[in-house]
Design an enzyme around this catalytic site. Structure first.
Site, PDB file in Angstrom:
ATOM      1  N   CYS A  13       0.875  -1.161   0.000  1.00 42.97           N
ATOM      2  CA  CYS A  13       0.000   0.000   0.000  1.00 42.97           C
ATOM      3  C   CYS A  13       0.915   1.214   0.000  1.00 42.97           C
ATOM      4  CB  CYS A  13      -0.902  -0.017   1.234  1.00 42.97           C
ATOM      5  SG  CYS A  13      -2.375   1.004   1.072  1.00 42.97           S
ATOM      6  N   CYS A  51      -4.283  -0.944  -2.093  1.00 47.25           N
ATOM      7  CA  CYS A  51      -4.835   0.402  -2.275  1.00 47.25           C
ATOM      8  C   CYS A  51      -4.605   0.820  -3.719  1.00 47.25           C
ATOM      9  CB  CYS A  51      -4.243   1.398  -1.287  1.00 47.25           C
ATOM     10  SG  CYS A  51      -2.527   1.836  -1.516  1.00 47.25           S
ATOM     11  N   CYS A  76       6.243  -0.404  -9.689  1.00 47.56           N
ATOM     12  CA  CYS A  76       6.858  -1.179  -8.611  1.00 47.56           C
ATOM     13  C   CYS A  76       8.290  -1.533  -8.958  1.00 47.56           C
ATOM     14  CB  CYS A  76       6.089  -2.484  -8.389  1.00 47.56           C
ATOM     15  SG  CYS A  76       4.444  -2.253  -7.720  1.00 47.56           S
TER      16      CYS A  76
END
Length: 167
Positions: A12, A88, A96
């Site tokens: 998140c 989220c 990422c």
């Protein structure tokens, strides 16, 4: 039966509430099948007190919980993840790091709990989101992962992510 322990990283943005609760629920509901971790793209440096309160209420040891960066899990010496799950919408849309081992990924979105209102309203919001996370983690924990191939697991992860959240 395979005794593999599956590593799960829950992401998140702030790593203060949803991802931390999901980490705990994977560790509890997985009954040793999962070793879960949580992290954030921009950790805020502390675990939300309402998340701690909720986890303590179910007897979870919160002493080792902390808000940390996902960079800790992108290093060569980090545990190799089997699954990376965003919880989220902000984290789901961010770029990422490259995870060692090429884990399977999925997005299981949950609303941000307890952002406004009285303490009792925040507790109610945390309880609602906690139960939604518990429902999805329980569905995943019930999968016969040892007998499914990667494509089937990925399909199930995505299907769980689209399961309506109810509490």
């Amino acid at each position: 039966m395979n005794d593999k322990t599956w590593n799960v990283l829950v992401l998140c943005t702030g790593n203060s509430a949803r991802s931390v609760m999901a980490e705990a629920l994977f560790n509890i509901l997985g009954k040793g099948r999962f070793r879960a971790f949580s992290a954030g793209s921009h950790p805020n440096g502390r675990v939300n007190p309402f998340a701690i309160e909720k986890l303590e209420s179910i007897g979870y040891d919160v002493s080792g919980l902390r808000s940390k960066s996902w960079d800790e899990f992108a290093t060569p010496d980090a545990p190799q993840m089997d699954f990376v799950i965003t919880v989220c919408d902000n984290a789901a849309g961010e770029v990422c790091p490259i995870w060692p081992g090429v884990p399977m990924t999925a997005h299981w979105g949950f609303e941000d709990p307890g952002v406004s209102g009285s303490d009792e309203e925040k507790r109610a919001s945390f309880h609602k989101v906690f139960e939604q996370i518990r429902n999805r983690v329980a569905l995943f924990a019930a999968l016969p992962l040892d007998t499914l191939d990667r494509l089937a697991i990925k399909h199930e992860m995505d299907k769980i992510g689209h399961t309506p959240v109810q509490s």
